[in-house]
Each structure stands twice: as C-alpha cells, then as structure tokens.
Write a protein that holds these residues in place. Sequence first.
Motif, short mmCIF file in Angstrom:
data_model
loop_
_atom_site.label_atom_id
_atom_site.label_comp_id
_atom_site.label_asym_id
_atom_site.label_seq_id
_atom_site.Cartn_x
_atom_site.Cartn_y
_atom_site.Cartn_z
N ASP A 1 3.61 -1.58 12.42
CA ASP A 1 4.27 -0.42 11.82
C ASP A 1 3.62 0.89 12.21
O ASP A 1 4.15 1.96 11.93
N ALA B 1 6.81 4.43 -3.76
CA ALA B 1 7.42 3.21 -3.22
C ALA B 1 6.53 2.55 -2.17
O ALA B 1 6.41 1.32 -2.12
N VAL B 2 5.89 3.38 -1.33
CA VAL B 2 5.03 2.83 -0.28
C VAL B 2 3.81 2.15 -0.90
O VAL B 2 3.43 1.05 -0.49
N PRO C 1 -1.05 -4.63 -2.93
CA PRO C 1 0.40 -4.82 -3.06
C PRO C 1 1.09 -5.42 -1.82
O PRO C 1 2.02 -6.19 -1.97
N LYS C 2 0.67 -5.08 -0.64
CA LYS C 2 1.35 -5.58 0.54
C LYS C 2 0.93 -7.00 0.91
O LYS C 2 1.54 -7.64 1.75
N GLY C 3 -0.16 -7.47 0.29
CA GLY C 3 -0.70 -8.76 0.72
C GLY C 3 -1.54 -8.59 1.97
O GLY C 3 -1.95 -9.56 2.59
N TYR C 4 -1.74 -7.37 2.38
CA TYR C 4 -2.68 -7.08 3.46
C TYR C 4 -3.18 -5.65 3.27
O TYR C 4 -2.51 -4.82 2.67
N LEU D 1 3.57 0.87 -3.82
CA LEU D 1 4.00 -0.33 -4.55
C LEU D 1 4.41 -1.44 -3.60
O LEU D 1 4.68 -2.54 -4.02
N ALA D 2 4.48 -1.12 -2.30
CA ALA D 2 4.93 -2.08 -1.29
C ALA D 2 6.31 -2.63 -1.64
O ALA D 2 6.54 -3.84 -1.62
N LEU D 3 7.23 -1.73 -1.96
CA LEU D 3 8.60 -2.17 -2.17
C LEU D 3 9.13 -2.72 -0.85
O LEU D 3 8.64 -2.36 0.22
N PRO D 4 10.14 -3.58 -0.91
CA PRO D 4 10.71 -4.09 0.35
C PRO D 4 11.19 -2.92 1.21
O PRO D 4 11.80 -1.98 0.69
N GLY D 5 10.90 -2.96 2.49
CA GLY D 5 11.45 -1.97 3.42
C GLY D 5 10.64 -0.72 3.64
O GLY D 5 10.95 0.06 4.53
N VAL D 6 9.60 -0.48 2.85
CA VAL D 6 8.84 0.76 3.04
C VAL D 6 7.86 0.65 4.20
O VAL D 6 7.50 -0.45 4.60
N LEU D 7 7.47 1.80 4.73
CA LEU D 7 6.60 1.82 5.92
C LEU D 7 5.48 2.83 5.74
O LEU D 7 5.64 3.83 5.05
N PRO D 8 4.35 2.58 6.39
CA PRO D 8 3.21 3.51 6.29
C PRO D 8 3.32 4.64 7.30
O PRO D 8 3.80 4.44 8.41
#
Lengths: 485, 489
Positions: free
Chosen positions: A276, A39-40, A87-90, A42-49
């Motif tokens: 984050d 999930a991280v 995936p995150k755009g960054y 894939l940069a799903l909404p809400g995930v964090l590193p």
Amino acid sequence: MKWEVVIGLETHAQLSTMSKIFSGASTQVGAAPNTQACAVDLALPGVLPVLNKGAVERAIRFGLAVGAKINRRSIFARKNYFYPDLPKGYQISQYELPIVEGGSLTIHVGDVEKTVQLTRAHLEEDAGKSLHEDFQGATGIDLNRAGTPLLEIVTEPDMRSSAEAVAYAKALHALVRWIGICDGNMQEGSFRCDANVSVRPAGSDKLGTRCEIKNLNSFRFLEKAIEFEIRRQIEVIEDGGRVVQETRLYDPDKDETRSMRSKEDAHDYRYFPDPDLLPLAVSEAMLQAIQSELPELPPAKQSRFMSSYGISAYDAAVLTSSRELADYFEAAAQDADAKVAKQCANWVAGHLNARLNDENLDITQSKVTSKQLRRLIDRVADGTVSGKIARDVFDALWAGEAVGNHDESAVDIFIKNKGLQQISDGSAIEKIVDAVIAANARQVADYLAGKEKAFNSLVGQSMKATKGKANPQQVNDILKRKLTR
Amino acid sequence: MLHATLKQLSDGLATGKFSSAEVTKYFINRINNLNNSLNSFISLDADKSLAQARAADALRAAGKAQTLTGVPLAQKDIFCAQGWLTTCGSKMLSNFVSPYDAHVIERFNAAGAVNLGKTNMDEFAMGSSNETSFYGPVRNPWDRERVPGGSSGGSAAAVAARLAPAATGTDTGGSIRQPAALTGICGLKPTYGLVSRYGMIAFASSLDQGGPMARTAEDLGLMLNVMAGFDARDSTSLQRTPEDYGRNLAQPLAGLRIGLPKEFFAAGASADVIKAIEGAVAEYKKLGCEIVDVSLPNMALSVPVYYVLAPAEASSNLSRFDGVRYGYRAKDYGNLAEMYEKTRAEGFGAEVKRRILIGAYVLSHGYYDAYYLRAQKLRRLIAQDFVEAFKQCDVIMGPTTPSTAFKIGEKSGDPVQMYLSDIYTIAVNLAGLPGMSIPCGFDSNGLPVGLQIIGDYFSEARMLNVAHQYQLATDWHTQAPKNIREAAS
C-alpha cells in the motif's frame, strides 16, 4: 570469575507530529478513548495508509544530528501478528531498508567520554492500548494511540554498564528534544527503552546469550532493571546454568525482571514490503532543506560557549543540557563582556538551576526572565547592589514580589523601592565601622592579639548594621586601616 | 429501455424522454423479478436508490446534470458505500454497514449516478466462478446451470441480464475480464493506479484495480471518466491530467499493429474459443489492422507467481478481520486466542482460508526467499515481456479465457483447474497494464466468447477506440441471453 556486561538499547521515541504517521487523526494525548481514531486507525475494510511527511522529516533530522547515513530509498514493511490493540493485524514498520543507518552518540560517564555506535533508526507506527481495568470480565481497547509515529533507534551492543546505558539514554533523550522531534515525556511513554543485556567472561570476544527487557520508561527503572538482570545472569551461569534467550519485563515494585516469552514462543512476523506504500524516496532538496534548518547541536554549542564566553567545560555542559536552557543563557549573556558573561553562566548553571530543580520546573517556566537576570547581574557589576543582595532580589522576583512592570525594569524598581542600593559612600561606612569598633572592644583586642577570626566578626557586625548593603570590600578596607593604626 | 446502453440512457435523460426515477424503477422491477433466479445482488435498497434518482432529477431540473446524472448502476459489494451493507461476499462482513464511501462510490455520487444495489461476488474477490460467495453462487444468464465467472460475477450477470445498464467490478487476476467474457459483456481493468483503491476492500493490494463493466466500449469510457482520477488517500494512486477516455472512439484503425502472442494460442484454449478469436482477428484485418506475431516467453509463470504474491498480500490484508472491532465474531469462546480462531474459522470460507494459509506459508521465516522474493523477481520478468512486445505492436489480443462458462460445481473441487481459468488474464495484473474483454462470438453451446485486448500503460483511450471500431463493425455485443424477459418492461 570477572564478568563483562554487554548492553544494547532500542529506544522508541514518539515523533512530535500533529497527526498520525499514516492518517490525519490527531496525536494529542488525553482525549476520551477512541475519539482520536479515524477510519484508517480503526482499520475499517478498504482504508489505506498515507505517509505523514512530518514524521519523515523528523527521522531525517535525527539521522543528520547523529551523523548517520540517510537512505535515499527506504521501504515500509508489514510486521504481522494478532493482538486486539493492533487493528490491522500488522504493524507498518521498516525492516530491511530503514530510513537511517549508522551514526553515533557521544556520552559522558564521570570524566570518561565514550562513543556509542548506532545501528539504525526506522519509522513505524505505535499500537493502541488494551485497558484491563474497569471492564468486568472483558478488555477495553483504546485506539487513540494507534498510528502515532515512532522512531525506533537501535544501538550496537556498545555499552558496558548500567551507568553507560543510562548516560546514553539521557544523551539521546536530550538530543531528541534538542532537535525538536520528540517531547521526551517518559511518563506518557513518548520515550521508552528496551535493553538487550548479556554477560561474558572478561576478555572474551564472543557475545553471551542476551535477554531483552521491554518498555523501561524511566532512567531509574532502566538502571535498576539492567542491574538486576546482570546479577541474575551471572548467578545463573555461576550456578552452572545457561541464560535462555527471552523477552523479560521489569517489575519496579519488586525490583526484578520476569520472563515474558522465550525465543521459542517468538512470533514469526512474516515481514514483507507493504504494497500500500511506495518506497520512501528522500530527495537531495529535502535533505538540504532539513540540514539547513538543523539547530546548532550540543557539542558545537559547548565549544562555542567556552570560546566566546570564556566559561568552563563543565558550565558549558550544564548550560547545553537542554536547548531552552542554552537559549536562556545566550539571551542573558547577549553583548556581555567576559566578566558579565561568566556571571550569567554562574547564575544560570547555579542559583537559577537550583531553584528550577527545587520546584521541578523547566527553564521555560522560569519565574525570572533572562532579561531580568541580566539586569540584576549588570547591577552587581556596576556596584549598585552586592552579590548577596542580588540573590535576595532574585529570590524576591522569583517569589513574585516585584511590582509594576514585568520586564527588566522590575529589577531596578524593586532595588529602589526596597532601598537596597549598596552603600559605597566611604564616610558613611567609616561612621558605621567606628561605631562597631567602639561597641566591640573585646573583639578588637582579640584581633590585635593575632586572632584573625575576630576580624571576620567585626566585618559581619558592620554588614549587619547596614542590613548587608555596605560594599563589603570597602568595609574590609576601612576596618583594616583603622585597626592597624 | 431493456437493451438501452448507458449512453442511450444518458441521452434519454438529457432530452427528457424519461426521468431518473422512471429508469431506476424500471431496473428495480427487473431486479425484483429476476434476481431470485440469478442471485446477482447481495443488497438492494429501493428507497435509497429512488431517493438518489429523485435527487438526480432535481439536479437535472436545476441545470446541473452531468453525463451520468440519474443513470442507475450496480456496485460490486467490494466497494464501501455509506449506509449500505458491504459484505465483500463474506460471512465475516455479513453485518458490516459501511460508515464511509469508497473513492469510486464518492465519484459516482458526485456525478449524480444512482446506486441500484450491491452485487454478488466471490468471497473477498477470491474465485473465478462466484461459487465462493457466502451468499451463494451467481448464475450465468446464458445458462443458469453455469457460472458467470468471478470474482465480479454478480456485476457481470446483472449487466448481461439487463438488470443494470452497467456495473463496477474489480480485477486482481482477471476478475473483471473473465466474468465479462463468460457473460458476453465488456469489462475494462485500467492501468494500476488509475482508479483509487480507497474504500475498495483489499484482496492483493499490488494487483487490485477497480474498473467498469458494461455492454459497449463507449459505455466503459463513460464509466471510466468518472472512476479514474488521483486520490490522495491512496498512495498508489497516480497523479495525471484527467482525460476523456471516449475522445478517440471514432478514430479509424487503419495501420494499427495488433500483436498476437503465440503463447495465447499454443495450448489450453478450446477450439471454439480459438475459432472466435480468429474470427475477430480477421475482422480487425478488414478494418485495416496489421497482425504481428509477438511472444510473452514468461507467461507460463504468471499463474504460479500470482498464487504466491496474491495470497501473501491477502494473508496480511485479511488479518484485520479478527472479530474485535466490526464484522462477525464467534459466539462462544473461552479466551482471546479462541475468539480469533473461532471467528476466523467460522467467518471465512474454504477458498479464503486456503489462500491465507498459502500466503502465511510463503511469507514465513525460511520460505520467504524461495517463494515471495523469487516470485517478485519473476513478476518483473513478466512485465518486461510486455515492454518488449509493445515495441512491435500497439495492442495485444488473444482469448480472455481458455474456455467458455463452465458448469456450477464443475471446477469447485479442483482449485488448480479453477486457477487456470485465469491463465490469460493474470500476467496483465502482474505487469500493471490495462486489459479489457469484449464479446466476439459464441461456442457451439451458444455461450459467449471474450476477446482480450491488452494495451500499453495509460492507453485506455486507444483500447476503447480499438474495441469501439470493432463494435461498429460487428453485433456480438448486442446479443442478449434468452429468458431475461420475465420482467414486464
């Protein structure tokens, strides 16, 4: 006009952690697309590193190995840009405060030693892959690689030729493998270089406009790309033009670099500290623990090999070209006297190394163990076999012809079974020599007439008659004694 | 059951007065009857909710019930919940069914609570009126021509209208406290780092914090007991010994020092609001509290600082919504750039686009130092103001909002006016402090006024005690809007 070349390298070394730098997904290569992207990744909404401590330890290990400053506090920043494999755009990277600053690496070009200063090394995550083939009118995205930890190692513009750049890249490649932070697999992209190249009139202290050549994943491409780029830039200037600052790609098929994007098209990455992730703090305890686990580094090992085993600087350099090779040599030379140690060095750096190169193997894949090699060298030292026979024994072991045990006793068993023991019995050799003299009256006469070559032929005949097993020194001595009588 | 608090429902379930299935059905019925006129929910799934309720009843039968087992709660649609549409109030995520649970959802599931549905909110939590939602504005149960505040407007309206006994919210610049104030309920934004942000769709990561919304301080504590706690998946989550946030509720307030920042009373707040706050202060004096004048000299900077930092973080946080992997993607595009442009142009609403543009601008080359870096420095000054103030007092009080609920459409054309409705709440987020709002009266139109209580870091238990003692002495929190009885009870 004479031109001076100025080169700086940026190298991305993939760190050998089991999981990704900000997620728990595996970093193993070769899995089916997107099966190693959680999930991280894939940069799903809400995930964090969450930072992988193993990546931090490896970066510190590198910093310590090159004598750099380890920043006790470093900052992860976001590098913002849009691309489908990001995936995150960054990209999470380090910008203003990297974990490693400074340091240097010593390189050798021919007989010349040179020190390349490092600017910094920082942690960052890799992107995924865009797959343009196999998808009609569409692009596939594989995010297995997304989030793989990278250490970006940046040099000062210290190199003055493609040869120096390659020597640096090779030294760095050897070092990252030596300290176990990167597998160095260039084909799979685990170690890739960007080269910043510029030229300036010899003697000038002002840097010329540079071009960056991206993603060079072999030493040969690195060399050829830089060579092409130097020629191109000099031509542009000598034709009255100006070099434009830009990013270029090397095409190995055409052996040329091509413009990818100019400075004007460069992104504004809008770097800012990643909220984050807390600032990365490195404690004294962590530093000390990593320092204490740091293996002996190549320069120290070379000096030690030279002083403890009495071997040449050249041999020491060959033997420390990889940690595994050095370990193999040390295992073979364990508790050896100077003469045997020297033989171990000769064998490992010479015959063994040649066999490995022939078959494109690395030392961990050697078909003769260090203990077997040592036993063989001992058997030469104690006169059981001649040096020449020893090579045959080695090659036979290499070819898998040994039977029974695979430990060092295989050497003795093989020598015994094949009856390869050296003939050192003087009377036996005398009989053979007598027979050779009797059968070769012409050569004997030539020798007595002063033709030295004829003597060698007689030695050869005698050795042949014993299938090489006679002690060559004894053959020599006996032959000489008989012919001077 | 209509006015039952979380505590009362918990007790009723414990004594077998009713089952979770009965309570859940009751609230589902109320939602079915009233949601059309309030629009406080985006997603409902009665089957899922009732399945959870029956599972909770089974847990209780097996003797494994906890405090919130079987209690139905509404979840702000910013929290990812597995198998639930999770839209964050945006067209961009209008087709996104979450494959995983946010930490907060996990905790409520583990506690056996029932998810009643996902509540409406400003798009990506950007708004103070719930008018920016792709799913349309939420209406204030006290006056349906008015906004419930935002961004947690759906949760606030649902709790105020008794469609749910309590709900979750998130607060980046006041998004729990401001709607709580405007709908006459209680809301708590905990200390930054107390509630994990994992699975809570990010707006401005350094400011976002999830928290409870309910009708009593006691209920907030029950919720917070479940929501708070360390989570290794959030690097900003704080590792602390778990505590019972309700443990101090009964403590008398005699000797409590209440700081009143002069900046909260200087200008901007309406006379009705100030009057209600003064009434609350008088009540606290009666309870034996000492009133101290304090100052937060940099408070005026908090709105401009916030509107640099929050959009900066948001512009980056929202980059992942690109149409590539999930969510909305434009139908027609000729190439990659066009796919991005159209997807984001069509998928985001005007307020979200405005903030992305502001954020990209303040982070861009040549402007970073003047905006982002300077705002970060001022943020530290604002936080330092609170450190100084807390040397003189135990809690700080003032209005939550400068005015009571405004009319739908009244401020939506004027972003600056809209942003100023968070003028009293934003500084708390910038400092990372806990803050809460509790009802303390009504204006001349009969609209609720919220009292803001700001505590020092990790003083949630003390703040709930301060609020609870007030609620024992007053009945503002028991007042209910009219016209919420259409459902058969």
